[in-house]
Design a protein around this motif. Sequence first.
Motif, PDB file in Angstrom:
ATOM      1  N   GLU A 146      -1.897  -1.887  -4.123  1.00 27.40           N
ATOM      2  CA  GLU A 146      -1.127  -1.637  -2.902  1.00 27.40           C
ATOM      3  C   GLU A 146       0.131  -2.502  -2.878  1.00 27.40           C
ATOM      4  OE1 GLU A 146      -1.408  -2.800   1.803  1.00 27.40           O
ATOM      5  OE2 GLU A 146      -3.235  -2.786   0.595  1.00 27.40           O
ATOM      6  N   ALA A 147       1.275  -1.885  -2.565  1.00 31.94           N
ATOM      7  CA  ALA A 147       2.538  -2.615  -2.476  1.00 31.94           C
ATOM      8  C   ALA A 147       2.559  -3.446  -1.200  1.00 31.94           C
ATOM      9  CB  ALA A 147       3.709  -1.650  -2.494  1.00 31.94           C
ATOM     10  N   LEU A 148       2.775  -4.753  -1.352  1.00 37.32           N
ATOM     11  CA  LEU A 148       2.796  -5.672  -0.216  1.00 37.32           C
ATOM     12  C   LEU A 148       4.210  -6.102   0.155  1.00 37.32           C
ATOM     13  CD1 LEU A 148      -0.161  -8.018  -1.249  1.00 37.32           C
ATOM     14  CD2 LEU A 148      -0.244  -6.015   0.254  1.00 37.32           C
ATOM     15  N   SER A 155      11.760  -1.810   4.989  1.00 38.39           N
ATOM     16  CA  SER A 155      11.529  -0.896   6.117  1.00 38.39           C
ATOM     17  C   SER A 155      10.089  -0.395   6.191  1.00 38.39           C
ATOM     18  CB  SER A 155      12.474   0.310   6.015  1.00 38.39           C
ATOM     19  OG  SER A 155      12.226   1.039   4.840  1.00 38.39           O
ATOM     20  N   TRP A 156       9.193  -0.969   5.405  1.00 42.19           N
ATOM     21  CA  TRP A 156       7.792  -0.525   5.465  1.00 42.19           C
ATOM     22  C   TRP A 156       6.888  -1.574   6.106  1.00 42.19           C
ATOM     23  CZ3 TRP A 156       5.059  -3.996   2.525  1.00 42.19           C
ATOM     24  CH2 TRP A 156       5.787  -4.686   1.562  1.00 42.19           C
ATOM     25  N   ARG A 157       7.506  -2.616   6.703  1.00 46.53           N
ATOM     26  CA  ARG A 157       6.699  -3.642   7.355  1.00 46.53           C
ATOM     27  C   ARG A 157       7.467  -4.295   8.489  1.00 46.53           C
ATOM     28  NH1 ARG A 157       6.928  -9.316   4.097  1.00 46.53           N
ATOM     29  NH2 ARG A 157       9.188  -9.446   4.010  1.00 46.53           N
ATOM     30  N   LEU A 158       6.713  -4.898   9.390  1.00 44.89           N
ATOM     31  CA  LEU A 158       7.277  -5.725  10.454  1.00 44.89           C
ATOM     32  C   LEU A 158       6.623  -7.090  10.369  1.00 44.89           C
ATOM     33  CD1 LEU A 158       7.339  -3.694  13.829  1.00 44.89           C
ATOM     34  CD2 LEU A 158       9.301  -4.401  12.465  1.00 44.89           C
ATOM     35  N   VAL A 159       7.419  -8.142  10.475  1.00 44.49           N
ATOM     36  CA  VAL A 159       6.842  -9.476  10.587  1.00 44.49           C
ATOM     37  C   VAL A 159       6.866  -9.856  12.059  1.00 44.49           C
ATOM     38  CG1 VAL A 159       7.560 -10.145   8.279  1.00 44.49           C
ATOM     39  CG2 VAL A 159       9.084 -10.595  10.196  1.00 44.49           C
ATOM     40  N   LEU A 170       9.537   2.753  10.348  1.00 45.51           N
ATOM     41  CA  LEU A 170       9.042   2.192   9.099  1.00 45.51           C
ATOM     42  C   LEU A 170       8.765   3.358   8.170  1.00 45.51           C
ATOM     43  CD1 LEU A 170       6.408  -0.490  10.261  1.00 45.51           C
ATOM     44  CD2 LEU A 170       8.846  -0.805   9.828  1.00 45.51           C
ATOM     45  N   ARG A 171       9.020   3.158   6.860  1.00 43.79           N
ATOM     46  CA  ARG A 171       8.716   4.187   5.877  1.00 43.79           C
ATOM     47  C   ARG A 171       7.937   3.548   4.731  1.00 43.79           C
ATOM     48  NH1 ARG A 171      11.157   9.133   4.812  1.00 43.79           N
ATOM     49  NH2 ARG A 171      13.052   8.579   5.968  1.00 43.79           N
ATOM     50  N   SER A 172       6.836   4.183   4.311  1.00 37.19           N
ATOM     51  CA  SER A 172       6.030   3.634   3.224  1.00 37.19           C
ATOM     52  C   SER A 172       6.837   3.602   1.931  1.00 37.19           C
ATOM     53  CB  SER A 172       4.763   4.464   3.024  1.00 37.19           C
ATOM     54  OG  SER A 172       5.083   5.801   2.683  1.00 37.19           O
ATOM     55  N   LEU A 173       6.444   2.714   1.011  1.00 34.91           N
ATOM     56  CA  LEU A 173       7.184   2.560  -0.242  1.00 34.91           C
ATOM     57  C   LEU A 173       7.251   3.848  -1.049  1.00 34.91           C
ATOM     58  CD1 LEU A 173       6.148  -0.955  -1.569  1.00 34.91           C
ATOM     59  CD2 LEU A 173       8.437  -0.195  -0.970  1.00 34.91           C
ATOM     60  N   GLU A 244       0.970   2.818   1.499  1.00 34.10           N
ATOM     61  CA  GLU A 244       1.243   4.044   0.762  1.00 34.10           C
ATOM     62  C   GLU A 244       0.164   5.102   0.953  1.00 34.10           C
ATOM     63  OE1 GLU A 244       1.883   2.164  -3.120  1.00 34.10           O
ATOM     64  OE2 GLU A 244       3.971   2.826  -3.010  1.00 34.10           O
ATOM     65  N   ASP A 245      -0.992   4.705   1.516  1.00 41.76           N
ATOM     66  CA  ASP A 245      -2.040   5.689   1.824  1.00 41.76           C
ATOM     67  C   ASP A 245      -1.918   6.225   3.244  1.00 41.76           C
ATOM     68  OD1 ASP A 245      -2.796   3.501   3.312  1.00 41.76           O
ATOM     69  OD2 ASP A 245      -4.764   3.248   2.362  1.00 41.76           O
ATOM     70  N   GLY A 246      -0.871   5.794   3.966  1.00 45.66           N
ATOM     71  CA  GLY A 246      -0.644   6.281   5.318  1.00 45.66           C
ATOM     72  C   GLY A 246      -1.299   5.453   6.399  1.00 45.66           C
ATOM     73  N   ASN A 247      -2.036   4.427   6.009  1.00 42.99           N
ATOM     74  CA  ASN A 247      -2.663   3.567   7.010  1.00 42.99           C
ATOM     75  C   ASN A 247      -1.667   2.540   7.528  1.00 42.99           C
ATOM     76  OD1 ASN A 247      -5.355   4.477   7.335  1.00 42.99           O
ATOM     77  ND2 ASN A 247      -5.888   3.624   5.342  1.00 42.99           N
ATOM     78  N   LEU A 248      -1.768   2.270   8.830  1.00 47.24           N
ATOM     79  CA  LEU A 248      -0.970   1.247   9.488  1.00 47.24           C
ATOM     80  C   LEU A 248      -1.893   0.056   9.682  1.00 47.24           C
ATOM     81  CD1 LEU A 248       1.899   0.953  10.721  1.00 47.24           C
ATOM     82  CD2 LEU A 248       0.896   1.659  12.912  1.00 47.24           C
ATOM     83  N   VAL A 249      -1.525  -1.096   9.093  1.00 47.36           N
ATOM     84  CA  VAL A 249      -2.445  -2.238   9.053  1.00 47.36           C
ATOM     85  C   VAL A 249      -1.739  -3.527   9.461  1.00 47.36           C
ATOM     86  CG1 VAL A 249      -4.023  -3.585   7.600  1.00 47.36           C
ATOM     87  CG2 VAL A 249      -3.706  -1.147   7.161  1.00 47.36           C
ATOM     88  N   ILE A 250      -2.415  -4.319  10.296  1.00 53.00           N
ATOM     89  CA  ILE A 250      -1.953  -5.673  10.591  1.00 53.00           C
ATOM     90  C   ILE A 250      -2.785  -6.621   9.742  1.00 53.00           C
ATOM     91  CG2 ILE A 250      -1.729  -7.503  12.318  1.00 53.00           C
ATOM     92  CD1 ILE A 250      -1.480  -5.333  14.451  1.00 53.00           C
ATOM     93  N   ARG A 251      -2.091  -7.451   8.965  1.00 55.49           N
ATOM     94  CA  ARG A 251      -2.778  -8.411   8.109  1.00 55.49           C
ATOM     95  C   ARG A 251      -2.430  -9.839   8.527  1.00 55.49           C
ATOM     96  NH1 ARG A 251      -5.285  -6.104   3.877  1.00 55.49           N
ATOM     97  NH2 ARG A 251      -4.652  -3.978   3.297  1.00 55.49           N
TER      98      ARG A 251
END
Length: 261
Positions: A146-148, A155-159, A170-173, A244-251
């Motif tokens: 998975e691309a981190l 544009s595929w993440r928010l801090v 946001l757009r996935s990689l 990239e699998d379409g899931n929106l995740v907070i880590r």
Amino acid sequence: MSFNLSKAIVVTSVMALAMLSAAQTAQAVAGPLEKASSAVGAPISLGSSIEAGQKLDADEYLQSPNRRFRLYMQKDGNLVVRDGEQAVWESRTSGAGAFAYLQKDGNFVVRSTSGKALWTSKTGGAGVRLTLRDDGDVVIRSSSGEALWSWKSSSWRLVTDESLKAGDYLRSLNRKYLLHMQADGNLVLLNEAKRVLWHTKTGGNPGAFAYLQKDGNFVVRSTSGKALWSSGKSAPGGTLYLQEDGNLVIRAIGGAAVWSR
């Protein structure tokens, strides 16, 4: 005793040629002295990728497989992606002796000689790998692939403390998924066929925005600041990813998923 001068000249000539040939052979093996000397202190290539626990010290670099790009830890403390002589990305850090370290916790950090963090990718997870690709992009991937993080696609993440205002997304990689903050106040996740996969059901609130708070809670707020929707999870310093699998995740900082849709 007679002395044959012509024979002596022939023997001497043969010996001289043999010595010259040996000297030329030795030089061919060692290379010209001036070239060997110029190689001393030259930048050192570490291939095209590094694993967790490895680092780039000053004057070390990664090179893309096609040899066009370099990720170079400069002596002045700046980490730079170069396309030939042109810098196309930089960490904007400084300080002689600084180094870039892909930590075992998955975070890629430029640190000073005293250990102070000067720049960070804000990524996390065990077994990550950083690669310089043929297109010049630097990508950090998890052990599952998975691309981190990527310098080309922020544009595929928010801090934390960042937001999506009306019209932002946001757009996935892999460019297959889009998280769009619509003008009507609804936050919508779409696939490449523009089919709605998920939404916050907050339409009817023009100007609303999505905000990843400092406590890690992801919230859609109205223009007056009222919370219209919330992930309800806390992860101080965490990051929201559109994977990239379409899931929106907070880590969380360590990489653990604390919320997903």
